[in-house]
Design an enzyme around this catalytic site. Structure first.
Site, PDB file in Angstrom:
ATOM      1  N   GLU A  12       0.819  -1.220   0.000  1.00 54.04           N
ATOM      2  CA  GLU A  12       0.000   0.000   0.000  1.00 54.04           C
ATOM      3  C   GLU A  12       0.848   1.263   0.000  1.00 54.04           C
ATOM      4  O   GLU A  12       0.402   2.316  -0.456  1.00 54.04           O
ATOM      5  CB  GLU A  12      -0.981  -0.033   1.190  1.00 54.04           C
ATOM      6  CG  GLU A  12      -2.044  -1.122   1.023  1.00 54.04           C
ATOM      7  CD  GLU A  12      -2.927  -1.337   2.253  1.00 54.04           C
ATOM      8  OE1 GLU A  12      -2.420  -1.146   3.385  1.00 54.04           O
ATOM      9  OE2 GLU A  12      -4.112  -1.683   2.080  1.00 54.04           O
ATOM     10  N   ASP A 196     -11.732  -6.519  -3.132  1.00 54.78           N
ATOM     11  CA  ASP A 196     -12.550  -7.730  -3.100  1.00 54.78           C
ATOM     12  C   ASP A 196     -13.944  -7.367  -2.583  1.00 54.78           C
ATOM     13  O   ASP A 196     -14.204  -6.219  -2.246  1.00 54.78           O
ATOM     14  CB  ASP A 196     -11.910  -8.785  -2.176  1.00 54.78           C
ATOM     15  CG  ASP A 196     -11.774  -8.265  -0.764  1.00 54.78           C
ATOM     16  OD1 ASP A 196     -10.779  -7.564  -0.501  1.00 54.78           O
ATOM     17  OD2 ASP A 196     -12.693  -8.484   0.051  1.00 54.78           O
TER      18      ASP A 196
HETATM   19  C1  LIG Z   1      -2.627 -11.134   4.250  1.00 57.44           C
HETATM   20  C2  LIG Z   1      -4.050 -10.646   4.352  1.00 57.44           C
HETATM   21  C3  LIG Z   1      -4.115  -9.205   4.651  1.00 57.44           C
HETATM   22  C4  LIG Z   1      -5.491  -8.636   4.686  1.00 57.44           C
HETATM   23  C5  LIG Z   1      -5.469  -7.139   4.956  1.00 57.44           C
HETATM   24  C6  LIG Z   1      -6.675  -6.520   4.331  1.00 57.44           C
HETATM   25  N1  LIG Z   1      -6.781  -5.100   4.487  1.00 57.44           N
HETATM   26  C7  LIG Z   1      -6.898  -4.732   5.900  1.00 57.44           C
HETATM   27  O1  LIG Z   1      -7.171  -3.406   6.074  1.00 57.44           O
HETATM   28  C8  LIG Z   1      -7.887  -4.495   3.685  1.00 57.44           C
HETATM   29  C9  LIG Z   1      -8.941  -5.455   3.245  1.00 57.44           C
HETATM   30  C10 LIG Z   1      -9.219  -5.776   1.946  1.00 57.44           C
HETATM   31  N2  LIG Z   1     -10.258  -6.671   1.897  1.00 57.44           N
HETATM   32  C11 LIG Z   1     -10.637  -6.940   3.177  1.00 57.44           C
HETATM   33  C12 LIG Z   1     -11.612  -7.807   3.722  1.00 57.44           C
HETATM   34  N3  LIG Z   1     -12.412  -8.560   2.944  1.00 57.44           N
HETATM   35  N4  LIG Z   1     -11.719  -7.873   5.074  1.00 57.44           N
HETATM   36  C13 LIG Z   1     -10.921  -7.125   5.868  1.00 57.44           C
HETATM   37  N5  LIG Z   1      -9.968  -6.286   5.409  1.00 57.44           N
HETATM   38  C14 LIG Z   1      -9.822  -6.186   4.062  1.00 57.44           C
END
Ligand SMILES: CCCCCCN(CO)Cc1c[nH]c2c(N)ncnc12
Length: 228
Positions: A12, A196
């Protein structure tokens, strides 16, 4: 005017670091802080690591140790609103913590005494974002973002969060950053690009679109820095 630009993950902030001049980096409280100049403005860039605790720590350090006057967050999020497609941008008007729960005492979800369910972001910075979006012909959604220490990949949980908090998107850091900025009286702006839809395909879509969506968000944040 010293501007903090924060993300949660390396992907990011990676698109931001390369754009800075005179970059110097320093390690502090198990984080790396990049100080540099962007279009003549002093910026400090860091990623917190994932989740509300790490995000609160990094936001506090950016303000208390690096003396930043405003904080801009750039990152990705899961969509709740049907309007939001992968790559779309959303700015948070307010943020809540969907996993904060003392309802056993009759309190609403996301509430603790002396706190508030929804923390507002800075109106002036949101106005700048809208001006930038108009100039660039980009559609920008403004809404409620729900934050919690869970990667949501379940339609039921997503639906519950959307209905309980009237939230349009969800992620894992924004509300804690907003609480810290609010407490320290620093204007806060939270921008997310959708990676997503927080459903059964969330982890696959996240892996596939993290990089491209993070770039969309980072590019917009840099355009905002020029206008601040
Ligand atoms: C290795 C995995 C790292 C996940 C980090 C995701 N970020 C958290 O800020 C954003 C995010 C994108 N999609 C998400 C979702 N479906 N649920 C929670 N958070 C998110």
């Amino acid at each position: 005017m010293k501007i903090a630009i924060m993300g949660a993950m390396p992907e990011e902030i990676e698109p931001l670091i390369g754009q800075l001049e005179n970059v110097s980096s320093s390690l502090y409280a198990s984080n790396t802080y990049y100080e540099g100049i962007y279009k003549g403005k002093e910026v400090v860039v860091a990623y917190s690591k994932i989740g509300k605790v790490f995000a609160a720590l990094t936001a506090t350090i950016l303000i208390e140790k690096f003396d930043c006057d405003i904080l801009l967050f750039s990152g990705v999020a899961g969509a709740i609103s049907e309007e939001l497609k992968i790559g779309d941008l959303i700015i948070a008007e307010g943020l809540c913590q969907h996993d904060l729960d003392i309802t056993a005492f009759g309190h609403p979800y996301g509430y603790v005494p002396e706190g508030e369910v929804c923390v507002k972001t800075d109106k002036h910075l949101r106005q700048i974002a809208k001006t930038v979006a108009e100039k660039k012909g980009i559609t920008l959604k403004e809404g409620v973002i729900a934050t919690g220490d869970q990667f949501v990949a379940d339609p039921e949980r997503k639906k519950w969060i959307g209905e309980t908090f009237k939230a349009d998107a969800l992620e894992m850091e924004g509300a804690s950053v907003a609480v810290v900025c609010d407490a320290l009286n620093v204007p806060c702006f939270i921008l997310r690009a959708i990676s997503d839809s927080a459903d059964m395909d969330a982890s696959f879509n996240f892996d596939e679109f993290l990089e491209s969506s993070a770039k969309v968000s980072a590019g917009f944040i840099l355009s905002m820095v020029e206008e601040i």
